[in-house]
Design an enzyme around this catalytic site. Sequence first.
Site, PDB file in Angstrom:
ATOM      1  N   PRO A   1     102.849 -19.431  97.302  1.00 61.33           N
ATOM      2  CA  PRO A   1     102.796 -20.884  97.398  1.00 61.33           C
ATOM      3  C   PRO A   1     104.025 -21.597  96.820  1.00 61.33           C
ATOM      4  CG  PRO A   1     101.270 -20.078  95.725  1.00 61.33           C
ATOM      5  CD  PRO A   1     101.752 -18.877  96.493  1.00 61.33           C
ATOM      6  N   ASN A   2     104.403 -22.656  97.505  1.00 53.72           N
ATOM      7  CA  ASN A   2     105.481 -23.574  97.116  1.00 53.72           C
ATOM      8  C   ASN A   2     106.874 -22.987  97.294  1.00 53.72           C
ATOM      9  OD1 ASN A   2     103.775 -25.776  96.272  1.00 53.72           O
ATOM     10  ND2 ASN A   2     103.185 -24.493  94.544  1.00 53.72           N
TER      11      ASN A   2
ATOM     12  N   ARG B   1     113.061 -27.631  95.355  1.00 56.20           N
ATOM     13  CA  ARG B   1     112.048 -27.559  94.292  1.00 56.20           C
ATOM     14  C   ARG B   1     112.699 -27.114  92.978  1.00 56.20           C
ATOM     15  NH1 ARG B   1     107.892 -22.544  93.542  1.00 56.20           N
ATOM     16  NH2 ARG B   1     106.730 -23.406  91.798  1.00 56.20           N
TER      17      ARG B   1
ATOM     18  N   TYR C   1     114.818 -22.674  90.025  1.00 58.96           N
ATOM     19  CA  TYR C   1     114.695 -21.726  91.140  1.00 58.96           C
ATOM     20  C   TYR C   1     115.955 -21.590  91.987  1.00 58.96           C
ATOM     21  CZ  TYR C   1     109.804 -22.013  89.832  1.00 58.96           C
ATOM     22  OH  TYR C   1     108.627 -21.951  89.111  1.00 58.96           O
TER      23      TYR C   1
ATOM     24  N   ASN D   1     106.516 -11.996  96.013  1.00 55.75           N
ATOM     25  CA  ASN D   1     106.566 -13.064  95.015  1.00 55.75           C
ATOM     26  C   ASN D   1     105.284 -13.885  95.163  1.00 55.75           C
ATOM     27  OD1 ASN D   1     106.953 -15.229  93.362  1.00 55.75           O
ATOM     28  ND2 ASN D   1     109.056 -15.648  94.019  1.00 55.75           N
TER      29      ASN D   1
ATOM     30  N   ALA E   1     102.661 -19.057  91.849  1.00 55.28           N
ATOM     31  CA  ALA E   1     101.723 -19.336  90.747  1.00 55.28           C
ATOM     32  C   ALA E   1     100.482 -18.442  90.787  1.00 55.28           C
ATOM     33  CB  ALA E   1     101.306 -20.805  90.783  1.00 55.28           C
TER      34      ALA E   1
ATOM     35  N   GLU F   1     106.753  -6.491  92.580  1.00 56.69           N
ATOM     36  CA  GLU F   1     106.556  -7.910  92.249  1.00 56.69           C
ATOM     37  C   GLU F   1     107.907  -8.534  91.916  1.00 56.69           C
ATOM     38  OE1 GLU F   1     103.831  -8.515  89.001  1.00 56.69           O
ATOM     39  OE2 GLU F   1     104.512 -10.571  88.694  1.00 56.69           O
TER      40      GLU F   1
ATOM     41  N   HIS G   1     110.159 -12.250  90.959  1.00 55.21           N
ATOM     42  CA  HIS G   1     110.227 -13.668  90.603  1.00 55.21           C
ATOM     43  C   HIS G   1     111.674 -14.105  90.538  1.00 55.21           C
ATOM     44  CE1 HIS G   1     105.986 -13.701  89.791  1.00 55.21           C
ATOM     45  NE2 HIS G   1     106.160 -12.562  89.164  1.00 55.21           N
TER      46      HIS G   1
ATOM     47  N   SER H   1     112.669 -16.729  88.751  1.00 58.40           N
ATOM     48  CA  SER H   1     112.908 -17.081  87.348  1.00 58.40           C
ATOM     49  C   SER H   1     112.419 -15.956  86.449  1.00 58.40           C
ATOM     50  CB  SER H   1     112.150 -18.378  87.008  1.00 58.40           C
ATOM     51  OG  SER H   1     110.751 -18.170  87.138  1.00 58.40           O
TER      52      SER H   1
ATOM     53  N   ARG I   1     109.477 -18.336  79.981  1.00 57.37           N
ATOM     54  CA  ARG I   1     109.064 -19.696  80.347  1.00 57.37           C
ATOM     55  C   ARG I   1     107.777 -20.089  79.620  1.00 57.37           C
ATOM     56  NH1 ARG I   1     109.234 -20.631  86.571  1.00 57.37           N
ATOM     57  NH2 ARG I   1     109.021 -22.768  85.783  1.00 57.37           N
TER      58      ARG I   1
HETATM   59  C1  DQA Z   1     107.793 -17.881  90.491  1.00 59.28           C
HETATM   60  C2  DQA Z   1     107.298 -18.144  89.065  1.00 59.28           C
HETATM   61  C3  DQA Z   1     105.908 -18.753  89.066  1.00 59.28           C
HETATM   62  O1  DQA Z   1     105.479 -19.030  87.734  1.00 59.28           O
HETATM   63  C4  DQA Z   1     105.903 -20.055  89.831  1.00 59.28           C
HETATM   64  O2  DQA Z   1     104.602 -20.580  89.909  1.00 59.28           O
HETATM   65  C5  DQA Z   1     106.502 -19.915  91.191  1.00 59.28           C
HETATM   66  C6  DQA Z   1     107.721 -19.125  91.355  1.00 59.28           C
HETATM   67  C7  DQA Z   1     109.265 -17.392  90.500  1.00 59.28           C
HETATM   68  O3  DQA Z   1     109.671 -16.880  91.550  1.00 59.28           O
HETATM   69  O4  DQA Z   1     109.990 -17.538  89.519  1.00 59.28           O
HETATM   70  O5  DQA Z   1     106.039 -20.507  92.156  1.00 59.28           O
HETATM   71  O6  DQA Z   1     106.999 -16.870  91.068  1.00 59.28           O
END
Ligand code: DQA
Length: 160
Positions: free
Chosen positions: A10-11, A18, A23, A75, A78, A99, A101, A103, A108
């Site tokens: 998501p997102n 964003r 990111y 990825n 959240a 997995e 990410h 960030s 964080r």
């Molecule tokens: C994320 C880290 C997550 O905490 C966040 O909700 C994301 C992006 C990352 O790629 O750093 O949507 O997965």
Amino acid sequence: MRAALVLHGPNLNLLGTREPGVYGRASLAEVDRLVQAQGKRRGLRVECRQSNVEGELINWLQGAAREGFDGVVFNPGAFTHYSIALRDAVAAITLPVVEVHLSNIHGREEFRQHSVIAAVARGQIAGFGAHSYVLALDALLALRDGRAPARVNSRRRRGV
Ligand code: DQA
């Protein structure tokens, strides 16, 4: 390993605009091009998909082997921090899942520092922006070539 599935949660469709300080400025399409170019260099077909819907991600994970993929770069966004359903899907499939990410979630907010996915994934790569995906693809290839151990996850072995 001939084909890898890259799943964005998501997102991540909003990448580029964003929170660019967190990111990066690369759009999702640019990230996908980067990881696909790496796949091409390594002789690997890479297909990228994004969804804001938990169930859709679960369906893609469940169907990945049937669709001919040999590994997954994931990825979960959240969902990383609370989706037991996605964790169960990763645990249920036999394909290696790395997995990823953008960030470094461990540096964080406290709620981002825990991943419910990590213990059932083959491993986790975080903190290298779009390059995290390239590293994850290389991790899948290292597994294929026997350059990385099949599984070094003692917590999972103990069933924790
Ligand atoms: C994320 C880290 C997550 O905490 C966040 O909700 C994301 C992006 C990352 O790629 O750093 O949507 O997965």
